[in-house]
Design a protein around this motif. Structure first.
Motif, PDB file in Angstrom:
ATOM      1  N   SER A 103      40.779  43.722  40.757  1.00 60.19           N
ATOM      2  CA  SER A 103      41.068  42.398  39.666  1.00 60.19           C
ATOM      3  C   SER A 103      41.213  43.311  38.414  1.00 60.19           C
ATOM      4  O   SER A 103      42.012  42.960  37.516  1.00 60.19           O
ATOM      5  N   ILE A 104      40.185  44.268  37.953  1.00 62.55           N
ATOM      6  CA  ILE A 104      40.250  44.879  36.798  1.00 62.55           C
ATOM      7  C   ILE A 104      41.618  45.662  36.672  1.00 62.55           C
ATOM      8  O   ILE A 104      42.247  45.780  35.779  1.00 62.55           O
TER       9      ILE A 104
ATOM     10  N   ARG B 224      44.407  45.206  38.483  1.00 57.63           N
ATOM     11  CA  ARG B 224      45.692  44.240  38.419  1.00 57.63           C
ATOM     12  C   ARG B 224      45.726  43.959  36.752  1.00 57.63           C
ATOM     13  O   ARG B 224      46.925  44.005  36.180  1.00 57.63           O
ATOM     14  N   TYR B 225      44.791  43.668  36.335  1.00 61.89           N
ATOM     15  CA  TYR B 225      44.712  43.079  34.813  1.00 61.89           C
ATOM     16  C   TYR B 225      45.335  44.166  33.856  1.00 61.89           C
ATOM     17  O   TYR B 225      45.940  44.081  33.004  1.00 61.89           O
TER      18      TYR B 225
ATOM     19  N   LEU C 297      36.377  43.093  42.386  1.00 63.03           N
ATOM     20  CA  LEU C 297      36.024  42.925  41.210  1.00 63.03           C
ATOM     21  C   LEU C 297      36.979  44.252  40.597  1.00 63.03           C
ATOM     22  O   LEU C 297      37.604  44.033  39.521  1.00 63.03           O
TER      23      LEU C 297
ATOM     24  N   GLY D 274      32.250  42.693  47.062  1.00 69.31           N
ATOM     25  CA  GLY D 274      32.496  41.995  45.789  1.00 69.31           C
ATOM     26  C   GLY D 274      32.825  43.123  44.692  1.00 69.31           C
ATOM     27  O   GLY D 274      33.801  42.598  43.976  1.00 69.31           O
ATOM     28  N   LEU D 275      32.349  44.146  44.618  1.00 67.12           N
ATOM     29  CA  LEU D 275      32.569  45.175  43.741  1.00 67.12           C
ATOM     30  C   LEU D 275      33.947  45.632  43.810  1.00 67.12           C
ATOM     31  O   LEU D 275      34.758  45.768  42.967  1.00 67.12           O
TER      32      LEU D 275
ATOM     33  N   GLU E  77      27.766  43.168  48.833  1.00 67.73           N
ATOM     34  CA  GLU E  77      27.907  43.445  47.314  1.00 67.73           C
ATOM     35  C   GLU E  77      29.135  44.301  47.207  1.00 67.73           C
ATOM     36  O   GLU E  77      29.756  44.272  46.247  1.00 67.73           O
TER      37      GLU E  77
ATOM     38  N   LEU F  41      47.007  46.903  34.651  1.00 64.20           N
ATOM     39  CA  LEU F  41      48.460  47.304  34.947  1.00 64.20           C
ATOM     40  C   LEU F  41      49.275  46.289  34.271  1.00 64.20           C
ATOM     41  O   LEU F  41      50.290  46.695  33.501  1.00 64.20           O
ATOM     42  N   ALA F  42      48.922  45.062  34.156  1.00 63.81           N
ATOM     43  CA  ALA F  42      49.700  43.821  33.743  1.00 63.81           C
ATOM     44  C   ALA F  42      49.516  43.812  32.168  1.00 63.81           C
ATOM     45  O   ALA F  42      50.600  43.482  31.567  1.00 63.81           O
ATOM     46  N   ASN F  43      48.551  44.370  31.704  1.00 60.59           N
ATOM     47  CA  ASN F  43      48.429  44.384  30.168  1.00 60.59           C
ATOM     48  C   ASN F  43      48.325  45.900  29.551  1.00 60.59           C
ATOM     49  O   ASN F  43      48.060  46.314  28.480  1.00 60.59           O
ATOM     50  N   LEU F  44      48.910  46.956  30.297  1.00 61.51           N
ATOM     51  CA  LEU F  44      49.024  48.244  30.073  1.00 61.51           C
ATOM     52  C   LEU F  44      49.582  48.407  28.653  1.00 61.51           C
ATOM     53  O   LEU F  44      49.156  49.263  27.804  1.00 61.51           O
TER      54      LEU F  44
END
Lengths: 94, 224
Positions: free
Chosen positions: A60-61, A63-64, A57, A53-54, A50, A66-69
């Motif tokens: 992934s949050i 990276r997302y 996750l 997995g966290l 667990e 930073l890519a959409n900053l």
């Protein structure tokens, strides 16, 4: 007479920082602090799958985000302004 | 170009590997959901709070105020701070005793700072909800129950309805639509205030209440 403090790294910065980081006392202190903190975190997540997995996750949050900053910062500014917060933008350096 | 435009334009340069797919946060939490009922969520919250020196009492809508006053009497409390124009504040005032004075937070702080810091033993606030997984109470300060009420008095009573206990933080945020409107302060309280900053020695009450007393309010007939 006051001492001059250089805010920008001088040429021997890397060598000096390496020497400090190699200091056995410093290494021991960092190791002790990290072991202490990591043991406390492990105790809070008895299920290692667990926890992994966290962690994935969370990565992934990150990276997302930073890519959409730029878009997220503009959205944050709009929401803050709507809530009555005054937003200033300031840059580092020139 | 303004600072804002310069910052945003720099950030638009692809410095990190682009990830345009939104992370599946809902999917992860959906797959790890325990599907607990109220009693199971209450039990998990209770275990987590008790493990960190929180005092809990099971109460109902009818008896919570008398239980609170009994607990306060045992502790020797003389004053309890309550909010203004709240149903629970009015209910407590209805059974006020001579021994314990109920003080409403009905003035700007500047005019009674000394009394708040030196003349109030405890406070009562209502929790918005709780998170079973982490043993956290969700406090949502309002003008009726300002933030200082859960920060300054040494003893903090929290009234919590058990049907507002969520399984995890994600469930609380999504079920209550937090993103639709946040207060200035949203608090997760996981026990009395404690710190171990100095020499890893645990000390209570350094940054907030040294005692946390939770009244778990059950609907009629379900009291544990």
């Amino acid at each position: 007479m006051s001492k001059v403090i250089h805010l920008h790294p001088t040429e021997d910065f890397k060598a000096r920082s390496k020497a400090v980081l190699d200091n056995p006392g410093q290494r021991k202190n960092f190791r002790g602090a990290m072991d202490f903190l990591q043991a406390k975190r492990r105790a809070q997540f008895p299920d290692q799958d667990e926890l992994q997995g966290l962690r994935e996750l969370g990565a992934s949050i990150r990276r997302y985000s930073l890519a959409n900053l730029p878009r997220l910062l503009e959205q944050l500014e709009a929401k803050l302004t709507a809530n009555g917060v005054h937003v200033h933008w300031a840059q580092n350096g020139p | 170009m303004s600072a804002r435009e310069q910052i945003l334009s720099r950030l638009r340069q692809p410095l990190v590997a682009a990830q345009h797919v939104s992370p599946d946060v809902a999917g992860w939490f959906g797959a790890h959901r325990r599907s607990e009922d109220v009693a199971q969520r209450t039990a998990r919250l209770r275990a987590a709070l008790e493990a960190v020196h929180t005092e809990l009492h099971d109460v109902t809508h009818d008896d919570w105020s008398s239980v609170l006053l009994q607990v306060a009497a045992v502790k020797g409390l003389r004053q309890i701070l309550i909010g203004t124009n709240t149903p629970h504040g009015a209910q407590l005032q209805a059974c006020q005793t001579d021994d314990i004075k109920l003080i409403p937070y009905d003035r700007p702080i500047d005019s009674w700072q000394d009394l708040l810091f030196d003349g109030v033993d405890a406070s009562l606030t209502l929790a918005r909800g709780a998170v079973a997984e982490t043993g956290s109470l969700i406090l949502w300060p309002t003008p009726s129950e300002p933030r200082l009420m859960s920060l300054v008095p040494s003893i903090h009573f929290v009234l919590l309805d058990v049907d507002t206990i969520h399984e995890d933080f994600y469930a609380a945020m999504t079920a209550e639509s937090w993103s639709a409107g946040m207060p200035t302060n949203a608090l997760l309280v996981c026990g009395p205030s404690k710190t171990a900053d100095i020499q890893q020695t645990l000390a209570y009450g350094a940054h907030g209440p040294k005692e946390l007393v939770v009244l778990l309010r059950h609907t009629e007939g379900s009291k544990a």
